[in-house]
Scaffold this active site. Structure first.
Site, PDB file in Angstrom:
ATOM      1  N   ARG A  75      -6.158 -16.892   4.267  1.00 32.12           N
ATOM      2  CA  ARG A  75      -7.276 -16.578   5.161  1.00 32.12           C
ATOM      3  C   ARG A  75      -8.578 -16.761   4.413  1.00 32.12           C
ATOM      4  NH1 ARG A  75      -7.914 -11.739   5.800  1.00 32.12           N
ATOM      5  NH2 ARG A  75      -6.126 -10.905   4.737  1.00 32.12           N
ATOM      6  N   TYR A 203      -3.620 -22.853   8.185  1.00 28.43           N
ATOM      7  CA  TYR A 203      -2.897 -21.739   7.568  1.00 28.43           C
ATOM      8  C   TYR A 203      -2.838 -20.491   8.436  1.00 28.43           C
ATOM      9  CZ  TYR A 203      -1.772 -17.713   4.825  1.00 28.43           C
ATOM     10  OH  TYR A 203      -1.200 -16.539   4.415  1.00 28.43           O
ATOM     11  N   GLY A 204      -1.703 -19.821   8.455  1.00 29.46           N
ATOM     12  CA  GLY A 204      -1.439 -18.508   9.030  1.00 29.46           C
ATOM     13  C   GLY A 204      -2.552 -17.896   9.850  1.00 29.46           C
ATOM     14  N   LYS A 212      -4.109 -12.427  13.683  1.00 26.21           N
ATOM     15  CA  LYS A 212      -5.265 -11.629  13.290  1.00 26.21           C
ATOM     16  C   LYS A 212      -6.449 -11.835  14.257  1.00 26.21           C
ATOM     17  CE  LYS A 212      -3.335  -9.497   9.908  1.00 26.21           C
ATOM     18  NZ  LYS A 212      -2.536 -10.161   8.951  1.00 26.21           N
ATOM     19  N   HIS A 232      -4.017  -2.739  12.003  1.00 20.37           N
ATOM     20  CA  HIS A 232      -3.262  -3.505  10.994  1.00 20.37           C
ATOM     21  C   HIS A 232      -2.191  -2.586  10.399  1.00 20.37           C
ATOM     22  CE1 HIS A 232      -3.543  -6.118   7.061  1.00 20.37           C
ATOM     23  NE2 HIS A 232      -2.598  -6.547   7.858  1.00 20.37           N
ATOM     24  N   SER A 254      -3.621  -6.098   3.184  1.00 20.94           N
ATOM     25  CA  SER A 254      -2.758  -7.262   2.983  1.00 20.94           C
ATOM     26  C   SER A 254      -2.101  -7.209   1.600  1.00 20.94           C
ATOM     27  CB  SER A 254      -3.583  -8.548   3.108  1.00 20.94           C
ATOM     28  OG  SER A 254      -4.189  -8.600   4.376  1.00 20.94           O
ATOM     29  N   CYS A 256       0.038  -5.127   0.454  1.00 25.42           N
ATOM     30  CA  CYS A 256       0.173  -3.774  -0.106  1.00 25.42           C
ATOM     31  C   CYS A 256       1.402  -3.053   0.430  1.00 25.42           C
ATOM     32  CB  CYS A 256      -1.093  -2.953   0.136  1.00 25.42           C
ATOM     33  SG  CYS A 256      -2.478  -3.496  -0.869  1.00 25.42           S
ATOM     34  N   GLY A 257       2.362  -3.778   1.004  1.00 26.64           N
ATOM     35  CA  GLY A 257       3.665  -3.164   1.243  1.00 26.64           C
ATOM     36  C   GLY A 257       4.064  -2.858   2.675  1.00 26.64           C
ATOM     37  N   LYS A 258       3.388  -3.433   3.692  1.00 21.76           N
ATOM     38  CA  LYS A 258       3.784  -3.128   5.075  1.00 21.76           C
ATOM     39  C   LYS A 258       5.172  -3.681   5.397  1.00 21.76           C
ATOM     40  CE  LYS A 258       0.113  -4.916   6.917  1.00 21.76           C
ATOM     41  NZ  LYS A 258      -0.485  -5.236   5.607  1.00 21.76           N
ATOM     42  N   THR A 259       5.410  -4.966   5.105  1.00 24.65           N
ATOM     43  CA  THR A 259       6.706  -5.559   5.437  1.00 24.65           C
ATOM     44  C   THR A 259       7.820  -4.797   4.723  1.00 24.65           C
ATOM     45  OG1 THR A 259       5.686  -7.714   5.755  1.00 24.65           O
ATOM     46  CG2 THR A 259       8.058  -7.702   5.397  1.00 24.65           C
ATOM     47  N   ASN A 260       7.572  -4.472   3.456  1.00 28.11           N
ATOM     48  CA  ASN A 260       8.593  -3.746   2.687  1.00 28.11           C
ATOM     49  C   ASN A 260       8.887  -2.375   3.264  1.00 28.11           C
ATOM     50  OD1 ASN A 260       9.606  -5.015  -0.079  1.00 28.11           O
ATOM     51  ND2 ASN A 260       7.586  -5.832   0.404  1.00 28.11           N
ATOM     52  N   ASP A 283       3.211  -5.673  10.816  1.00 27.74           N
ATOM     53  CA  ASP A 283       1.821  -6.058  10.506  1.00 27.74           C
ATOM     54  C   ASP A 283       0.791  -5.522  11.503  1.00 27.74           C
ATOM     55  OD1 ASP A 283       0.238  -7.604   8.576  1.00 27.74           O
ATOM     56  OD2 ASP A 283      -0.245  -8.941  10.235  1.00 27.74           O
ATOM     57  N   ASN A 371       0.688 -16.714  -2.139  1.00 37.39           N
ATOM     58  CA  ASN A 371       0.587 -16.360  -0.715  1.00 37.39           C
ATOM     59  C   ASN A 371       1.537 -17.209   0.133  1.00 37.39           C
ATOM     60  OD1 ASN A 371      -0.528 -14.760   1.373  1.00 37.39           O
ATOM     61  ND2 ASN A 371      -1.930 -16.407   1.944  1.00 37.39           N
ATOM     62  N   ARG A 373       4.732 -17.982   2.394  1.00 40.05           N
ATOM     63  CA  ARG A 373       5.204 -17.098   3.474  1.00 40.05           C
ATOM     64  C   ARG A 373       6.471 -17.640   4.125  1.00 40.05           C
ATOM     65  NH1 ARG A 373       1.714 -12.395   4.862  1.00 40.05           N
ATOM     66  NH2 ARG A 373       0.078 -12.601   3.327  1.00 40.05           N
ATOM     67  N   ARG A 404      -3.727   0.285  -2.877  1.00 44.15           N
ATOM     68  CA  ARG A 404      -3.359   0.231  -4.295  1.00 44.15           C
ATOM     69  C   ARG A 404      -4.380   1.010  -5.090  1.00 44.15           C
ATOM     70  NH1 ARG A 404       0.175  -4.103  -6.005  1.00 44.15           N
ATOM     71  NH2 ARG A 404       0.798  -5.213  -4.119  1.00 44.15           N
ATOM     72  N   GLY A 503      12.764   1.712  -1.420  1.00 44.26           N
ATOM     73  CA  GLY A 503      13.645   2.631  -0.692  1.00 44.26           C
ATOM     74  C   GLY A 503      13.297   4.099  -0.932  1.00 44.26           C
TER      75      GLY A 503
HETATM   76  P1  GTP Z   1       0.605  -8.847   4.508  1.00 43.72           P
HETATM   77  O1  GTP Z   1       1.699  -9.634   5.153  1.00 43.72           O
HETATM   78  O2  GTP Z   1      -0.303  -9.686   3.662  1.00 43.72           O
HETATM   79  O3  GTP Z   1      -0.154  -8.007   5.477  1.00 43.72           O
HETATM   80  O4  GTP Z   1       1.306  -7.903   3.371  1.00 43.72           O
HETATM   81  P2  GTP Z   1       2.193  -6.564   3.451  1.00 43.72           P
HETATM   82  O5  GTP Z   1       1.318  -5.365   3.537  1.00 43.72           O
HETATM   83  O6  GTP Z   1       3.260  -6.695   4.479  1.00 43.72           O
HETATM   84  O7  GTP Z   1       2.847  -6.495   1.977  1.00 43.72           O
HETATM   85  P3  GTP Z   1       4.360  -6.746   1.483  1.00 43.72           P
HETATM   86  O8  GTP Z   1       5.327  -5.748   2.052  1.00 43.72           O
HETATM   87  O9  GTP Z   1       4.687  -8.184   1.674  1.00 43.72           O
HETATM   88  O10 GTP Z   1       4.241  -6.401  -0.080  1.00 43.72           O
HETATM   89  C1  GTP Z   1       3.321  -7.020  -0.939  1.00 43.72           C
HETATM   90  C2  GTP Z   1       3.658  -6.748  -2.381  1.00 43.72           C
HETATM   91  O11 GTP Z   1       3.724  -5.334  -2.650  1.00 43.72           O
HETATM   92  C3  GTP Z   1       4.999  -7.317  -2.817  1.00 43.72           C
HETATM   93  O12 GTP Z   1       4.832  -7.913  -4.094  1.00 43.72           O
HETATM   94  C4  GTP Z   1       5.898  -6.102  -2.919  1.00 43.72           C
HETATM   95  O13 GTP Z   1       6.930  -6.294  -3.858  1.00 43.72           O
HETATM   96  C5  GTP Z   1       4.936  -4.999  -3.330  1.00 43.72           C
HETATM   97  N1  GTP Z   1       5.399  -3.666  -2.871  1.00 43.72           N
HETATM   98  C6  GTP Z   1       5.758  -3.318  -1.614  1.00 43.72           C
HETATM   99  N2  GTP Z   1       6.160  -2.026  -1.549  1.00 43.72           N
HETATM  100  C7  GTP Z   1       6.047  -1.531  -2.811  1.00 43.72           C
HETATM  101  C8  GTP Z   1       6.303  -0.238  -3.403  1.00 43.72           C
HETATM  102  O14 GTP Z   1       6.722   0.721  -2.748  1.00 43.72           O
HETATM  103  N3  GTP Z   1       6.038  -0.109  -4.733  1.00 43.72           N
HETATM  104  C9  GTP Z   1       5.572  -1.156  -5.483  1.00 43.72           C
HETATM  105  N4  GTP Z   1       5.352  -0.939  -6.786  1.00 43.72           N
HETATM  106  N5  GTP Z   1       5.322  -2.393  -4.965  1.00 43.72           N
HETATM  107  C10 GTP Z   1       5.560  -2.573  -3.652  1.00 43.72           C
HETATM  108  C1  SPV Z   2      -2.556 -10.762   6.016  1.00 45.35           C
HETATM  109  O1  SPV Z   2      -3.269 -11.436   5.259  1.00 45.35           O
HETATM  110  O2  SPV Z   2      -2.775  -9.540   6.232  1.00 45.35           O
HETATM  111  C2  SPV Z   2      -1.377 -11.387   6.669  1.00 45.35           C
HETATM  112  C3  SPV Z   2      -1.241 -12.840   6.611  1.00 45.35           C
HETATM  113  O3  SPV Z   2      -0.594 -10.695   7.307  1.00 45.35           O
HETATM  114  S1  SPV Z   2      -2.246 -13.665   7.786  1.00 45.35           S
HETATM  115  O4  SPV Z   2      -1.470 -13.892   8.997  1.00 45.35           O
HETATM  116  O5  SPV Z   2      -2.649 -14.925   7.226  1.00 45.35           O
HETATM  117  O6  SPV Z   2      -3.389 -12.844   8.107  1.00 45.35           O
HETATM  118 MN    MN Z   3      -1.304  -8.472   7.338  1.00 43.70          MN
END
Ligand code: GTP
Ligand code: SPV
Ligand code: MN
Length: 593
Positions: A75, A203-204, A212, A232, A254, A256-260, A283, A371, A373, A404, A503
């Protein structure tokens, strides 16, 4: 083929498509119906012209690699504008351009830009097709890659077109990859016209306009006037051993761990006891008060556009299982036997080709772009909840903010009430990493993880948030979620994360649900309620003394300085900043003095 012209909405759509075609002058116009046959034909065409490369059919059936232009991999916040009639309505949080100037600029860029290309018309619905919370849009693009991604990320095609025909309005998105020239690239939003215009990027978030641009920037603006929230945030369901499920929405910036968090696998002890986690979204979250006064949320998306690097069988098994087939990978590396590969996959293999298509040489940089995906249907995720398709959405028990923060911010705390919670969200910050900027630990304020995505003035946005805690007798009495703040990223003196994360974050979610139910204990401090170490289930987690002190402690002097800085930040918005938020900041600053 264009749909019939009966029905005023289709007439309006047809007229707009004709107007865009006259400006951009494509060789052909294709109305997307979202069918398998249409998708297969587009994929075949993209394989033939090199836009997509088929990956190993045994290990990854129906999966493709796309290599974007090397200058078009993320972005572009500095080229993203909110074009409201009055500059103050966009606010200091947005780049602004006068609508007339922006239209003139974009018309010049779009003039004749689709000559020699096909123009695709993509009707889409954000959210379940039958949900009153969902909203439709139409994206016009000259990129078949965008069509293939929108098909995964949204409910696209014939059902969306039928809803548009029934409904009063749709968001108009016009996109062209142009020449992919960073000097001729703009992402423009006209919230007052429900219009998006994007040029020069494939891109995305710049190009998949449902994501977004529509579901956050335009939708946040719409949500303000219609009484809902476009955020978000991920949404997940936590099922306890008694079979009760609580839904939580969480906003992290972005990467910072949403998908996880959305796909969390419970630690072994929790799994054995019967805990389960369900994914609703990773997201974006649209929330609206229901007739019982609670907030109900839907995920407007139908797929995941997730960060590939770091995704492994250990860190996120649900994501890894989801992307074994029918997945589009963008800017990852490939192995000798043509499988997708990225840093942190930890599968014992390595890439032979990097994301640019060159022989992989670790000395010259990573195999996968940081970045890079995957695009995959949510239905392929083992933890995807049937409730994600529910037209009414899910009731939210807790809202979580987090970023973070290597220092100061403890593992978790709870806001005292809604107003305090809005301040916690408004004051959110997140640190840049060395990998991204070169400067380590530089904190930027990213309120509610919406800094790049709020389609209007943050001061008005905070007022809108505050308004949900109303005393309007004509509305159902508000029964709002509790608000929490988390920090998975607190570091020790050795620079390592103190909390195991992933986890084990369920331990923190369990405490939150205990708080919601009035069962879990906490200690009151000026910044909110913190768990004492014994209030969290830490069976199986080993923390050293520093970890215990920093994750559960309260640094009085540090928070004094932080609240002074939060006060300065709120002041940047001038008199538009709601007094109630400033009062809350001052009340806490005074109690810290
Ligand atoms: P966008 O798709 O950009 O919005 O990102 P997101 O917020 O979904 O982040 P995502 O879950 O992809 O995680 C981004 C990074 O954070 C990855 O490198 C993960 O490994 C790391 N991460 C996620 N959860 C944790 C956690 O609980 N602890 C730590 N140390 N790192 C984490
Ligand atoms: C973000 O950057 O927060 C994403 C990827 O989820 S994008 O769709 O490019 O915004
Ligand atoms: Mn996002």
């Amino acid at each position: 083929m264009a749909p019939g012209s009966q029905g005023s909405q289709l007439a309006a759509l047809n007229a707009w498509v004709a107007e865009v075609a006259a400006l951009t002058r494509p060789d052909a116009i294709h109305w997307c119906d979202g069918s398998d046959a249409e998708n297969a034909a587009l994929i075949a065409q993209m394989q033939a012209d090199g836009t997509l490369i088929q990956l190993n059919e045994q290990s990854h059936p129906n999966s493709y690699l796309h290599r974007s232009h090397p200058d078009d991999v993320a972005r572009v916040e500095h080229l993203t504008f909110v074009c409201t009639a009055h500059k103050d309505d966009a606010g200091p949080n947005n780049h602004w351009m006068a609508p007339l100037d922006a239209h003139a600029k974009m018309d010049a860029l779009f003039d004749g830009c689709m000559q020699g290309r096909t123009m695709y018309v993509i009707p889409y619905c954000m959210g379940p097709i039958d949900s009153p919370l969902s909203r439709c849009g139409v994206e016009i693009t000259d990129s078949p890659y965008v069509v293939a991604n929108m098909r995964i990320m949204t409910r696209m095609g014939a059902p969306a077109l039928a809803r548009i025909e029934r409904e009063g309005s749709f968001v108009k998105g016009l996109h062209s990859i142009g020449e992919l020239d960073p000097e001729r690239r703009f992402i423009m939003h006209f919230p007052e016209e429900l219009t998006i215009q994007s040029f020069g990027s494939g891109y995305g978030g710049n190009a998949l306009l449902g994501k977004k641009c529509h579901a956050l920037r335009i939708a946040s603006h719409q949500a303000r006037s219609e009484g809902w929230l476009a955020e978000h945030m991920l949404i997940l369901g936590i099922e306890n051993p008694q079979g009760e499920t609580h839904y939580v929405a969480a906003a992290f910036p972005s990467a910072c761990g949403k998908t996880n968090l959305a796909m969390l696998i419970p630690p072994e002890g929790y799994r054995n006891a019967g805990w389960k986690v369900w994914t609703i979204g990773d997201d974006i979250c649209w929330m609206r008060p229901g007739s019982d006064g609670r907030l109900y949320a839907i995920n407007p998306e139908a797929g995941f556009f997730g960060v590939a690097p770091g995704t492994s069988a250990k860190s996120n098994p649900n994501a890894l299982a989801s992307i074994q087939h029918d997945t589009i990978f963008t800017n990852v590396g490939v192995t000798a036997d043509n499988q997708p590969w990225w840093e942190g996959l930890d599968d014992g293999q390595t890439a032979v080709t990097d994301w640019r298509g060159n022989p992989f040489d670790a000395a010259k940089g990573p195999a996968a772009h940081p970045n890079s995906r995957f695009t995959v249907s949510a239905k392929q995720c083992p933890s995807y909840s049937a409730k994600a398709e529910d037209a009414q959405g899910v009731p939210i028990s807790a809202i979580v903010f987090g970023g973070r923060r290597a220092s100061l911010v403890p593992l978790v705390f709870e806001a005292r009430d809604w107003t305090h919670g809005v301040l916690v969200g408004a004051a959110m910050g997140s640190e840049t990493t060395a990998a991204a900027t070169g400067a380590v630990g530089v904190m930027r304020r990213d309120p509610m993880a919406m800094k790049p995505f709020c389609g209007y003035n943050f001061a008005d946005y905070f007022s809108h948030w505050l308004s949900f805690d109303h005393d309007d007798a004509k509305l159902p009495k508000a029964d709002l979620p509790k608000i929490f703040h988390v920090n998975w990223f607190r570091k020790g003196d050795d620079g390592k994360f103190l909390w195991p994360g992933f986890g084990d974050n369920l331990r923190v979610l369990e405490w939150m649900i205990g708080r919601v139910k009035g069962e879990a204990a906490a200690v009151e401090t000026p910044i909110g309620h913190l768990p004492a170490e014994g209030d969290l289930n830490l069976d199986g987690v080993t923390l050293n003394e520093e970890g215990r002190a920093k994750l559960f402690g309260f640094d009085h002097a540090g928070w004094q300085a932080e609240f002074a800085s939060i006060g300065d930040y709120l002041d940047e918005y001038g008199p538009r900043m709601p007094q109630a938020l400033k009062d809350e900041q001052q009340r806490i600053a005074a109690s810290l003095a």
